[in-house]
Design a protein around this motif. Structure first.
Motif, PDB file in Angstrom:
ATOM      1  N   THR A   1       0.837  -1.189   0.000  1.00  0.00           N
ATOM      2  CA  THR A   1       0.000   0.000   0.000  1.00  0.00           C
ATOM      3  C   THR A   1       0.879   1.249   0.000  1.00  0.00           C
ATOM      4  N   TYR A   2       0.271   2.356  -0.400  1.00  0.00           N
ATOM      5  CA  TYR A   2       0.981   3.635  -0.372  1.00  0.00           C
ATOM      6  C   TYR A   2       0.013   4.722   0.076  1.00  0.00           C
ATOM      7  N   PHE A   3       0.561   5.785   0.659  1.00  0.00           N
ATOM      8  CA  PHE A   3      -0.270   6.858   1.176  1.00  0.00           C
ATOM      9  C   PHE A   3      -0.486   7.916   0.094  1.00  0.00           C
ATOM     10  N   ASP A   4      -1.755   8.128  -0.246  1.00  0.00           N
ATOM     11  CA  ASP A   4      -2.118   9.133  -1.249  1.00  0.00           C
ATOM     12  C   ASP A   4      -2.181  10.498  -0.561  1.00  0.00           C
ATOM     13  N   GLU A   5      -1.089  11.212  -0.661  1.00  0.00           N
ATOM     14  CA  GLU A   5      -0.957  12.465   0.086  1.00  0.00           C
ATOM     15  C   GLU A   5      -1.710  13.612  -0.569  1.00  0.00           C
ATOM     16  N   LYS A   6      -1.935  13.538  -1.878  1.00  0.00           N
ATOM     17  CA  LYS A   6      -2.512  14.677  -2.593  1.00  0.00           C
ATOM     18  C   LYS A   6      -4.037  14.614  -2.666  1.00  0.00           C
ATOM     19  N   ALA A   7      -4.590  13.429  -2.878  1.00  0.00           N
ATOM     20  CA  ALA A   7      -6.032  13.341  -3.131  1.00  0.00           C
ATOM     21  C   ALA A   7      -6.813  12.829  -1.919  1.00  0.00           C
ATOM     22  N   SER A   8      -6.840  11.529  -1.721  1.00  0.00           N
ATOM     23  CA  SER A   8      -7.732  10.930  -0.716  1.00  0.00           C
ATOM     24  C   SER A   8      -7.238  11.048   0.720  1.00  0.00           C
ATOM     25  N   LYS A   9      -5.934  11.248   0.900  1.00  0.00           N
ATOM     26  CA  LYS A   9      -5.325  11.247   2.245  1.00  0.00           C
ATOM     27  C   LYS A   9      -5.547   9.899   2.936  1.00  0.00           C
ATOM     28  N   GLU A  10      -5.667   8.838   2.134  1.00  0.00           N
ATOM     29  CA  GLU A  10      -5.848   7.487   2.659  1.00  0.00           C
ATOM     30  C   GLU A  10      -4.809   6.572   2.029  1.00  0.00           C
ATOM     31  N   TRP A  11      -4.742   5.342   2.562  1.00  0.00           N
ATOM     32  CA  TRP A  11      -3.825   4.336   2.034  1.00  0.00           C
ATOM     33  C   TRP A  11      -4.479   3.633   0.853  1.00  0.00           C
TER      34      TRP A  11
END
Length: 445
Positions: A150-160
């Motif tokens: 998994t990766y952290f979506d820092e720009k859009a969802s702010k979720e993994w």
């Protein structure tokens, strides 16, 4: 009078215990790798603190945080992975959760930046940054194993979010050898411990080393791990970006998955103790155990490698084109030679470490009496660990010791485990009847 004294003792114990727990609830990070001084957030006092010298801390001010974010943090915090975003900003990812907090040193403000809802399935997962993206791979929780990337979506969802590989990789990604290589742009995984979660629980070490190639988005089985042989059942493994650094009391193994090498550094005057927390500075591992007052210890890998001995390949290359029949011939010769040498030197090579000697001595002196699980934990020096780690250490050491005694004395399961008559869930441990004399001669009582 006696009741009053007992009441005072109980209250005093609770206060001491509570204070001891409070002292351990800190989020710390390495502030200056040159001076080896740390900073931390005291979660119980909400204070920002810094070391002025080893284990001497001063308060730099109060930490501000939203009440709801603080409650979530205190409820789920056990340990956090730290990442330095800038000189001013430090990021913390709570183990076993997807929660991410950032601390602004100048403003002394701690804030949550993710929107994670579900957690608890990724204890012992491995976090790292790749191309400025935070990844989390593997872990375990809820009596199952998590194999996801998994990766952290820092720009859009702010979720993994999930990364979907082209093929399946290792069955378990937890413990063992886990680490991301920036040079190879690959994540290595192998040597994980798998439990079957049955009544007769068994722990199996995964034997293959895998590589996840990020450019190809696929797993590659590199081959079977040549596990470094040791008399020690405990192992602590760190990844410094190039080597897996494996501590085993009086020795350190350096395992390089890129060069496919194992080197060992031995020093009878040093003790490379088990550690809970660590930092990486270039090639150097700085580690400490909170129970040992947090004193830092250092392993400068490049320096110790110069004094180390090459002991073999890390894994047996599965892509080799060497003819299979040659392997069969060589293997057969080695088996015959190994059997011959084993029979010739069996008694010479027999060796017990300190923990095994102490356990056998205690069992011999106990005679026909059994020792409880609690007593066994004390003898194995694991009573302060979690129940899961205690169970794992008991299994590994008893299995290893029984194997040694079977090889030396031809006695199978010399140390037996029987359920307690009072509570069938609790086990007692004792020597197999009639072998006390043989064991006594081994430990030289």
């Amino acid at each position: 009078m006696n009741k009053l004294f007992l009441f005072i003792c109980v209250i005093t114990f609770l206060l001491i215990s509570e204070n001891g727990m409070a002292e351990s609830r800190n989020i710390d990070w390495m502030a200056d790798y040159q001076t080896k001084l740390r900073k931390r957030i005291n979660l119980d006092e909400l204070s920002f603190e810094a070391e002025i010298k080893t284990n001497e801390w001063v308060k730099l001010g109060k930490v501000s945080i939203q009440p709801t974010e603080l409650r979530e943090l205190l409820a789920k915090y056990i340990y956090a992975d730290q990442f330095q975003k800038s000189n001013q900003i430090t990021r913390f990812v709570l183990q076993g959760t997807g929660l991410i907090y950032e601390f602004d040193e100048k403003e002394k403000h701690l804030t949550r930046i993710d929107k994670t809802t579900h957690s608890g399935h990724n204890f012992s997962s491995h976090r790292f940054y790749r191309n400025n993206i935070l990844y989390s791979i593997g872990g375990e929780g809820f009596w199952s194993y998590n194999r996801r990337i998994t990766y952290f979506d820092e720009k859009a969802s702010k979720e993994w979010e999930i990364l979907r590989p082209k093929n399946e990789g290792p069955e378990v990604i937890s413990d063992g050898y886990q680490g991301y290589s920036k040079k190879a742009d690959a994540f290595f995984s192998g040597g994980s411990l798998k439990k079957n979660f049955l009544e007769n629980e068994e722990i199996i070490t995964q034997t293959d080393l895998f590589k996840f190639d990020f450019k190809l988005k696929s797993w590659v089985n590199l081959g079977e791990i040549n596990f470094p042989k040791s008399n020690n059942a405990f192992r602590t493994i760190f990844w410094n970006g190039t080597h897996f650094v494996q501590l085993e009391r009086d020795r350190v193994y350096f395992l390089n998955p890129l060069a496919n090498t194992i080197h060992v550094y031995s020093d009878n005057t040093s003790y490379f103790e088990e550690a809970g927390n660590h930092y990486i500075s270039n090639d150097t591992v700085l580690y400490y155990n909170p129970q040992n007052k947090g004193n830092l210890r250092f392993i400068a890998v490049d320096n110790l490698l110069k004094k180390s001995k090459y002991v073999g390949e890390f894994y047996r290359d599965s892509t080799s084109t060497f003819p299979n029949y040659i392997y069969v011939v060589i293997f057969s010769i080695l088996v015959v030679l190994a059997i011959f040498l084993f029979r010739k030197r069996r008694k010479k090579s027999f060796k017990l470490d300190d923990v095994e000697t102490k356990l056998l001595t205690h069992l011999v002196r106990a005679k026909e009496h059994s020792i409880s699980t609690l007593d066994l934990n004390e003898l194995l020096e694991c009573s302060t660990k979690s129940q899961e780690n205690q169970r794992r250490i008991r299994y590994v050491i008893l299995n290893q010791l029984n194997q040694k005694l079977e090889n030396q004395l031809s006695i199978k399961n010399a140390i037996e485990r029987t359920p307690s008559e009072e509570d069938k869930r609790i086990f007692n441990y004792h020597l197999k009847p009639g072998i006390e004399g043989k064991i006594q001669s081994l430990v030289k009582l």
